[in-house]
Every structure is written in structure tokens, then in C-alpha cells.
Design a protein around this motif. Structure first.
Motif, PDB file in Angstrom:
ATOM      1  N   PHE A 197       0.511  -1.746  -0.440  1.00 44.68           N
ATOM      2  CA  PHE A 197       0.205   0.352  -0.227  1.00 44.68           C
ATOM      3  C   PHE A 197       0.585   1.062   0.003  1.00 44.68           C
ATOM      4  N   VAL A 198       2.082   1.309   0.789  1.00 46.68           N
ATOM      5  CA  VAL A 198       2.610   2.526   0.882  1.00 46.68           C
ATOM      6  C   VAL A 198       3.345   2.874  -0.237  1.00 46.68           C
ATOM      7  N   TYR A 199       3.969   2.078  -1.257  1.00 51.70           N
ATOM      8  CA  TYR A 199       4.557   2.038  -2.463  1.00 51.70           C
ATOM      9  C   TYR A 199       3.667   2.108  -3.268  1.00 51.70           C
ATOM     10  N   LEU A 200       2.334   1.802  -3.653  1.00 53.86           N
ATOM     11  CA  LEU A 200       1.660   2.456  -4.378  1.00 53.86           C
ATOM     12  C   LEU A 200       0.740   3.747  -3.950  1.00 53.86           C
ATOM     13  N   ALA A 201       1.090   4.165  -2.957  1.00 53.66           N
ATOM     14  CA  ALA A 201       0.564   5.215  -2.328  1.00 53.66           C
ATOM     15  C   ALA A 201       1.730   6.161  -2.896  1.00 53.66           C
ATOM     16  N   LEU A 202       2.435   6.229  -2.650  1.00 55.81           N
ATOM     17  CA  LEU A 202       4.166   6.669  -3.215  1.00 55.81           C
ATOM     18  C   LEU A 202       3.810   7.154  -4.694  1.00 55.81           C
ATOM     19  N   SER A 203       3.805   5.979  -5.477  1.00 49.80           N
ATOM     20  CA  SER A 203       3.649   5.720  -6.781  1.00 49.80           C
ATOM     21  C   SER A 203       2.494   7.011  -7.518  1.00 49.80           C
ATOM     22  N   LEU A 204       1.518   6.919  -7.160  1.00 49.61           N
ATOM     23  CA  LEU A 204       0.466   7.706  -7.130  1.00 49.61           C
ATOM     24  C   LEU A 204       0.585   9.064  -7.002  1.00 49.61           C
ATOM     25  N   GLY A 205       1.279   9.335  -5.799  1.00 47.21           N
ATOM     26  CA  GLY A 205       2.291  10.766  -5.385  1.00 47.21           C
ATOM     27  C   GLY A 205       3.079  11.154  -6.480  1.00 47.21           C
ATOM     28  N   ALA A 206       3.706  10.479  -6.939  1.00 48.10           N
ATOM     29  CA  ALA A 206       4.620  11.071  -7.991  1.00 48.10           C
ATOM     30  C   ALA A 206       3.568  10.868  -9.135  1.00 48.10           C
ATOM     31  N   ILE A 207       3.454  10.279  -9.833  1.00 47.36           N
ATOM     32  CA  ILE A 207       2.817  10.655 -11.098  1.00 47.36           C
ATOM     33  C   ILE A 207       1.840  11.861 -11.289  1.00 47.36           C
ATOM     34  N   ILE A 208       0.963  12.196 -10.089  1.00 47.33           N
ATOM     35  CA  ILE A 208      -0.096  13.488  -9.964  1.00 47.33           C
ATOM     36  C   ILE A 208       1.449  14.377  -9.545  1.00 47.33           C
ATOM     37  N   PHE A 209       2.367  14.363  -8.996  1.00 42.79           N
ATOM     38  CA  PHE A 209       3.030  15.464  -8.646  1.00 42.79           C
ATOM     39  C   PHE A 209       3.908  15.970 -10.504  1.00 42.79           C
ATOM     40  N   LEU A 210       3.865  15.380 -11.382  1.00 41.25           N
ATOM     41  CA  LEU A 210       4.996  15.155 -12.280  1.00 41.25           C
ATOM     42  C   LEU A 210       3.985  15.579 -13.771  1.00 41.25           C
ATOM     43  N   LEU A 211       2.324  15.161 -13.606  1.00 39.75           N
ATOM     44  CA  LEU A 211       1.129  15.577 -14.278  1.00 39.75           C
ATOM     45  C   LEU A 211       1.387  16.929 -13.923  1.00 39.75           C
ATOM     46  N   PHE A 212       1.396  17.583 -12.965  1.00 37.36           N
ATOM     47  CA  PHE A 212       1.419  19.138 -12.597  1.00 37.36           C
ATOM     48  C   PHE A 212       2.414  19.939 -12.847  1.00 37.36           C
ATOM     49  N   GLN A 213       4.073  19.080 -12.525  1.00 38.74           N
ATOM     50  CA  GLN A 213       5.051  19.488 -13.152  1.00 38.74           C
ATOM     51  C   GLN A 213       5.837  19.900 -14.914  1.00 38.74           C
ATOM     52  N   LEU A 214       5.234  18.423 -14.933  1.00 33.49           N
ATOM     53  CA  LEU A 214       5.465  18.380 -16.815  1.00 33.49           C
ATOM     54  C   LEU A 214       4.671  19.844 -17.459  1.00 33.49           C
ATOM     55  N   PRO A 215       4.166  19.442 -17.449  1.00 28.92           N
ATOM     56  CA  PRO A 215       2.626  20.070 -18.394  1.00 28.92           C
ATOM     57  C   PRO A 215       1.990  20.999 -18.386  1.00 28.92           C
ATOM     58  N   GLY A 216       2.813  20.959 -16.732  1.00 30.11           N
ATOM     59  CA  GLY A 216       2.296  22.899 -16.705  1.00 30.11           C
ATOM     60  C   GLY A 216       2.667  23.750 -17.425  1.00 30.11           C
ATOM     61  N   ASN A 217       3.237  24.417 -17.770  1.00 27.82           N
ATOM     62  CA  ASN A 217       4.001  25.378 -18.940  1.00 27.82           C
ATOM     63  C   ASN A 217       3.182  25.425 -20.362  1.00 27.82           C
ATOM     64  N   ALA A 218       2.881  24.181 -20.533  1.00 23.28           N
ATOM     65  CA  ALA A 218       2.177  23.545 -21.709  1.00 23.28           C
ATOM     66  C   ALA A 218       0.298  24.402 -21.231  1.00 23.28           C
ATOM     67  N   PHE A 219      -0.075  23.670 -19.780  1.00 20.21           N
ATOM     68  CA  PHE A 219      -1.260  24.388 -19.774  1.00 20.21           C
ATOM     69  C   PHE A 219      -1.497  25.341 -20.157  1.00 20.21           C
ATOM     70  N   SER A 220      -0.618  26.551 -19.625  1.00 16.22           N
ATOM     71  CA  SER A 220      -0.449  28.080 -18.786  1.00 16.22           C
ATOM     72  C   SER A 220      -1.002  28.506 -20.329  1.00 16.22           C
ATOM     73  N   GLU A 221       0.404  28.190 -20.652  1.00 15.77           N
ATOM     74  CA  GLU A 221       0.065  29.010 -22.199  1.00 15.77           C
ATOM     75  C   GLU A 221      -1.116  28.937 -22.990  1.00 15.77           C
ATOM     76  N   ASP A 222      -1.493  27.350 -23.036  1.00 14.86           N
ATOM     77  CA  ASP A 222      -2.838  27.003 -23.542  1.00 14.86           C
ATOM     78  C   ASP A 222      -3.664  28.404 -23.476  1.00 14.86           C
TER      79      ASP A 222
END
Lengths: 203, 163
Positions: free
Chosen positions: B93-118
Motif C-alpha cells: 500500500f505504501v509503494y502504491l501510494a508513493l507511486s500515485l503521488g509521484a505520478i500526480i506530482f509529475l502531471l502538475f509539473q511537466l505539462p504545467g507550462n503548456a497548460f498555462s500557455e494554452d
């Protein structure tokens, strides 16, 4: 449910084979939760599978481990069996796959003596056939085992299933997932190669 | 019939698995070439030796060992199902929670600029193209000085006619 099964099994030993539960019926009972059905399947198949795996792998200890693993797979993966094929086909396939995996992990021992691979002397029962015939037969089987070891794996497994296990071509075809024509050809080639190797062995 | 075909059919002949025509061909070839009879006899001998061999049995400890392994298996299964979060073991459960947290973090970080440009691009295009269609609110709350251009339900003009 288990009491009914026990009663039926008890009857089957007393009465004729008409009342003997089929393997397919037993696996269905086991899938429904009847542990006694599993025990009966183990009783029916442990020696047959052991004979097959031992002839194929030529190692008593490994063969018994493989058969144990096969029974554990039957226990933990009982719902993988679907009644579209015979139960015997399914369990032989499981045993074959486990044996193949084990063979690839272990180097097969080759011995030149007439003792078994685990160092056991040839076991001969007294009574019935004359001792000379028994001894000769056992020696012939031991020689044959050593020659069996030397033929290609795909020929060996087909020959073992046909001549030691006496399975039909159809069943062998389903276990090995190969067309019947190919099975017949491999068995024939395997036997011919065995005959040639046995001739050289004796010379 | 040639030798290769003859050899291919040895087992089938021994097991009586040939058609009548094939059987006759085979036997005719054998009659013309008696030196190959020994080959047939060797294969027949191999088959009978294997079939007459004693069936090997498992050791006396087989059942005991198997039951022990199954018991250990049942104990392991009980341990894994007894403690769990939403069906997962604590560690998983801990591994799963950490993995999900990392994915959500990346989603906000990496495509963040593109979203704001749009968003900026979209808002610019709106101000240029659609300004006319957007009703602009009247800033003044004082309506006295403004001409009242109201009409009643019958279409009669009822507003202030200052002009």
C-alpha cells in the motif's frame, strides 16, 4: 458435501467401475471447495505423473519435486482448469511445463554404471516372473534410460508419453500442443534413434 | 517406396496404423529388402521394453511432504489477507501510494507550462475575436440620466423619451 463424496468413493471401491467418479467430476467438486476431491486426485495421479517425469528427467529427487509442485499448482490454481479438455491432459501439461523449467535449470547427470542415478541399486521383486527375466528386463530398462537421455528432448518427451505412459496420440498432441502428424513423426524418429543408440551401447 | 518412406512408417506399421494400401506397400518393400527386417525388430523391441517396464512410484514421504507444503501455503495466505489496506498489504500500500503521488506530482509539473500557455493563448483569442459578442456590463448604477428604452408586453414604448 465431503461426506457424500466419501460415501461415493467408498462405494466405488466396493462396486464396479460404473460408480467411479471421473476426474472431471472430482476437479469440479474441488473447485466448489471439497478438499477430499483434491486428495483423491493426488492419489490417482501422483504415481503416473512421477513415472512420466522420472522417465523424462531421469532423476528421482527432481521428479518427485516436480510432481509435488504440480499438485501444489493444482491446489492453488484449481480454477484454471476448464472442462473443455480432459483433466489428465491439463495436469500432464502442467507437469510437463514444470519439468521443462526444472530441466533447463539443472544439468542432467549422466552415469555409466548400471545403478540408478540416485545411487539406488536396481530394485527387483521376487516371485512371479523368473529372476533371470526380471533382471534382464530391469537391465534393459536401465540401458534404455541412458540411451533415452541422449536423444533430442522433443523426441524424448513424445516417446515417454506414448510408450511409458501409454497415452493416445490425440492426448499427447494436446499436452504438447503439436499436430498429431508431428507427434507420430517424433515418436517414430525417437524410437529409431533409441534403437540405434542401444545397439552402440551394447557393442 | 524408398528407404526414407519405409523408415517413416515403421512405427505406424507396428501399431497397425497404416491404410491397407500403405500396409501392402510397406510389406512389399520389406519382402524385397529383408536386410531391413532387423530395423523393424529393434523398434518393436524398444516399444515392448518401455511398455513392460515397471511403473515407478513416489516415495513414502510424498504425502507427508505435500501436506506440509500445503499447510505452509495456507498459513502464508492467512497472513497476507489478515492485514491489509484496501486489500493490499501494508508495504504494498505504501509503494502504491508513493507511486500515485509521484505520478500526480509529475502531471502538475511537466505539462504545467503548456497548460498555462494554452490558457493565455485562448484568453487572447477571445479578447480579439469575441469582444463584440460579449455583453459589457454597464458600470454606472445610476439609471436616471440614461434613456430608458423599455417596451411593455404589448410592444408599446414605455421608457423615458428624452430625445
Amino acid at each position: 458435501m465431503s461426506q457424500n463424496l466419501q460415501t461415493l468413493l467408498h462405494k466405488s471401491t466396493d462396486m464396479n467401475d460404473e460408480f467411479k467418479l471421473t476426474d472431471e467430476r472430482l476437479i469440479k467438486q474441488f473447485q466448489e471447495g471439497d478438499r477430499h476431491a483434491f486428495d483423491e486426485l493426488v492419489k490417482r495421479y501422483k504415481d503416473r505423473l512421477h513415472n512420466f517425469v522420472y522417465r523424462y528427467m531421469n532423476n528421482q529427487t527432481l521428479a518427485e519435486d516436480v510432481v509435488q509442485e504440480t499438485m501444489i499448482k493444482l491446489y492453488t490454481h484449481k480454477h484454471y482448469y476448464k472442462p473443455i479438455a480432459k483433466f489428465s491432459t491439463w495436469i500432464y501439461t502442467v507437469a510437463k511445463n514444470l519439468a521443462l523449467t526444472e530441466l533447463r535449470k539443472n544439468k542432467r547427470r549422466r552415469t555409466n554404471s548400471l545403478w540408478t542415478d540416485d545411487g539406488r541399486p536396481i530394485d527387483i521383486e521376487m516371485g512371479g516372473e523368473s529372476l533371470d527375466n526380471k533382471v534382464q528386463n530391469e537391465l534393459a530398462v536401465e540401458e534404455l534410460k541412458k540411451c533415452l537421455d541422449k536423444i533430442p528432448e522433443n523426441f524424448r518427451i513424445a516417446v515417454v508419453l506414448r510408450d511409458f505412459q501409454e497415452l493416445s496420440y490425440e492426448e499427447i498432441s494436446k499436452i504438447l500442443e503439436i499436430p498429431i502428424g508431428t507427434i507420430k513423426s517424433r515418436i517414430n524418429r525417437g524410437r529409431i534413434q533409441l534403437a540405434e543408440k542401444l545397439k552402440h551401447f551394447k557393442e | 517406396m524408398d528407404y526414407n518412406k519405409f523408415e517413416d512408417r515403421i512405427s505406424s506399421w507396428i501399431e497397425n496404423d497404416l491404410s491397407l494400401k500403405e500396409r501392402k506397400e510397406f510389406e512389399a518393400f520389406l519382402a524385397e529388402n529383408p536386410q531391413y527386417q532387423s530395423k523393424v525388430d529393434e523398434v518393436r523391441h524398444i516399444i515392448s521394453t518401455m511398455r513392460e517396464s515397471e511403473s515407478l512410484k513416489v516415495s513414502k514421504e510424498f504425502d507427508k511432504n505435500l501436506n506440509q507444503k500445503l499447510q505452509n501455503l495456507n498459513i502464508k495466505e492467512e497472513h497476507s489477507t489478515s492485514k491489509g489496506v484496501f486489500g493490499f498489504s501494508g508495504q504494498n500500500f505504501v509503494y502504491l501510494a508513493l507511486s500515485l503521488g509521484a505520478i500526480i506530482f509529475l502531471l502538475f509539473q511537466l505539462p504545467g507550462n503548456a497548460f498555462s500557455e494554452d490558457i493565455i493563448t485562448n484568453s487572447n483569442s477571445m479578447s480579439e475575436e469575441n469582444l463584440e459578442s460579449i455583453p459589457v456590463a454597464n458600470d454606472s448604477l445610476d439609471t436616471k440620466d440614461k434613456p430608458d428604452n423599455s417596451y411593455d408586453v404589448n410592444g408599446t414604448f414605455v421608457g423615458n423619451d428624452e430625445q
